[in-house]
Scaffold this motif. Structure first.
Motif, PDB file in Angstrom:
ATOM      1  N   TRP A  15      71.087  42.623  43.868  1.00 60.02           N
ATOM      2  CA  TRP A  15      72.506  42.916  43.655  1.00 60.02           C
ATOM      3  C   TRP A  15      72.827  42.704  42.178  1.00 60.02           C
ATOM      4  N   TYR A  16      73.565  43.675  41.633  1.00 54.45           N
ATOM      5  CA  TYR A  16      74.027  43.588  40.256  1.00 54.45           C
ATOM      6  C   TYR A  16      75.556  43.657  40.238  1.00 54.45           C
ATOM      7  N   ASP A  31      68.654  38.272  44.282  1.00 51.44           N
ATOM      8  CA  ASP A  31      67.691  39.202  44.846  1.00 51.44           C
ATOM      9  C   ASP A  31      67.136  38.642  46.149  1.00 51.44           C
ATOM     10  N   ILE A  32      66.428  39.498  46.879  1.00 52.70           N
ATOM     11  CA  ILE A  32      65.805  39.072  48.123  1.00 52.70           C
ATOM     12  C   ILE A  32      64.607  39.955  48.402  1.00 52.70           C
ATOM     13  N   GLY A  82      72.806  31.807  46.694  1.00 52.65           N
ATOM     14  CA  GLY A  82      72.936  31.374  45.312  1.00 52.65           C
ATOM     15  C   GLY A  82      74.230  30.607  45.194  1.00 52.65           C
ATOM     16  N   GLN A  83      74.728  30.532  43.981  1.00 52.04           N
ATOM     17  CA  GLN A  83      75.987  29.822  43.788  1.00 52.04           C
ATOM     18  C   GLN A  83      77.125  30.729  44.219  1.00 52.04           C
ATOM     19  N   ARG A  84      77.782  30.416  45.303  1.00 45.23           N
ATOM     20  CA  ARG A  84      78.894  31.161  45.890  1.00 45.23           C
ATOM     21  C   ARG A  84      78.501  32.546  46.417  1.00 45.23           C
ATOM     22  N   VAL A  85      77.272  32.926  46.298  1.00 42.98           N
ATOM     23  CA  VAL A  85      76.837  34.236  46.811  1.00 42.98           C
ATOM     24  C   VAL A  85      75.695  34.068  47.805  1.00 42.98           C
ATOM     25  N   VAL A 136      67.986  47.555  60.784  1.00 40.28           N
ATOM     26  CA  VAL A 136      68.959  48.634  60.594  1.00 40.28           C
ATOM     27  C   VAL A 136      69.052  49.044  59.127  1.00 40.28           C
ATOM     28  N   LYS A 137      68.148  48.537  58.323  1.00 43.01           N
ATOM     29  CA  LYS A 137      68.099  48.884  56.895  1.00 43.01           C
ATOM     30  C   LYS A 137      69.459  48.641  56.225  1.00 43.01           C
ATOM     31  N   HIS A 138      69.878  47.423  56.284  1.00 45.72           N
ATOM     32  CA  HIS A 138      71.198  47.070  55.778  1.00 45.72           C
ATOM     33  C   HIS A 138      71.124  45.734  55.051  1.00 45.72           C
ATOM     34  N   LEU A 139      71.813  45.661  53.929  1.00 47.25           N
ATOM     35  CA  LEU A 139      71.958  44.364  53.291  1.00 47.25           C
ATOM     36  C   LEU A 139      73.398  44.179  52.848  1.00 47.25           C
ATOM     37  N   SER A 140      73.778  42.938  52.712  1.00 41.72           N
ATOM     38  CA  SER A 140      75.142  42.635  52.313  1.00 41.72           C
ATOM     39  C   SER A 140      75.156  41.516  51.293  1.00 41.72           C
ATOM     40  N   LEU A 141      76.215  41.525  50.519  1.00 46.19           N
ATOM     41  CA  LEU A 141      76.461  40.471  49.543  1.00 46.19           C
ATOM     42  C   LEU A 141      77.742  39.779  49.943  1.00 46.19           C
ATOM     43  N   GLN A 142      77.658  38.490  50.161  1.00 39.01           N
ATOM     44  CA  GLN A 142      78.835  37.723  50.513  1.00 39.01           C
ATOM     45  C   GLN A 142      79.203  36.838  49.334  1.00 39.01           C
ATOM     46  N   ILE A 143      80.462  36.891  48.960  1.00 40.78           N
ATOM     47  CA  ILE A 143      80.966  36.061  47.878  1.00 40.78           C
ATOM     48  C   ILE A 143      81.988  35.104  48.476  1.00 40.78           C
TER      49      ILE A 143
END
Lengths: 113, 116
Positions: free
Chosen positions: A35-36, A49-50, A59-62, A70-77
């Motif tokens: 994620w960028y 990254d993963i 990570g920190q807050r992420v 299901v070929k899906h990724l998410s970024l949680q903040i």
């Protein structure tokens, strides 16, 4: 064709709430995801990254979650802050092709006061 | 102490002109790239150089020619500019290939090219 795409082009959240940005990919051979974050007038910056042998990385807050089924990724903040307002990109790579990174189309995150 | 710096930040020019964008990285990375970002923010790789050797050359018009005088520099020269070349061009570097684990891309702040 092969692609890395995002479900929502824009996302607005209240300051202090959690944000979730989603990304879908189509190539089952993809084994590394990043994620960028791109702030206005700047270049993209690495967030987290993963690798495909993991389901979750924090990570920190992420937090990045990967669902290979299901070929899906998410970024949680967590506890989204005004400084989190930016465009977020997911990117993927796989063996071969010089490990070229393919970027998704980006999600604009706006943090509301 | 900017890690990846590119100049100029803004470039406005007329169709048919030839222009160059310069990029330098002080991270000691072996690989450098040029990416193009269109008006919808889509990032697409154009070229990749590893230790001054061309690794990736995506389908871009041959009016675009990268030049790497040393592994810390990767310049982009564009001949006979066209309206469709208007975009933001990003230089980036990485220690290994940018899609490799623990080798993230470090981007410059972009050059906004406007062709009139």
């Amino acid at each position: 064709g092969e692609s890395v795409g995002l479900h929502l082009p824009t996302l607005s959240v209240q300051e202090g709430d959690n944000s979730i940005i989603n990304c879908a990919y189509s190539n089952s051979a993809s084994d590394y995801f990043i994620w960028y974050k791109q702030e206005s007038g700047k270049g993209p910056q690495f967030i987290i990254d993963i690798r495909s042998n993991m389901d979750k990385r924090q990570g920190q807050r992420v937090t990045v979650l990967l669902n290979k089924t299901v070929k899906h990724l998410s970024l949680q903040i967590a506890a989204t802050q005004p400084g989190d307002s930016a465009v977020y990109f997911c990117a993927e790579s796989r063996e071969g092709s010089a490990r070229q990174l393919t970027f998704g189309s980006g999600t604009q995150l706006t943090v509301l006061p | 102490d900017t890690a990846v710096s590119q100049t100029p930040k803004y470039l406005v020019t007329q169709m048919g002109n030839d222009k160059s964008i310069k990029c330098e990285q002080n991270l000691g990375h072996d690989t450098m790239y040029w990416y193009k970002q269109d008006s919808k923010k889509f990032l697409k790789i154009m070229f990749s150089y590893n230790n001054k050797e061309l690794i990736i050359n995506e389908t871009v018009p041959n009016r675009f020619s990268p030049k790497s005088p040393d592994k810390a520099h990767l310049n982009l020269h564009i001949n006979s500019l066209e309206l469709g070349d208007s975009a933001v061009y990003f230089c980036a570097s990485s220690q290994d290939h940018g899609g490799s684990y623990n080798s993230p891309l470090h981007f410059g702040n972009g050059t906004r090219l406007t062709v009139t």
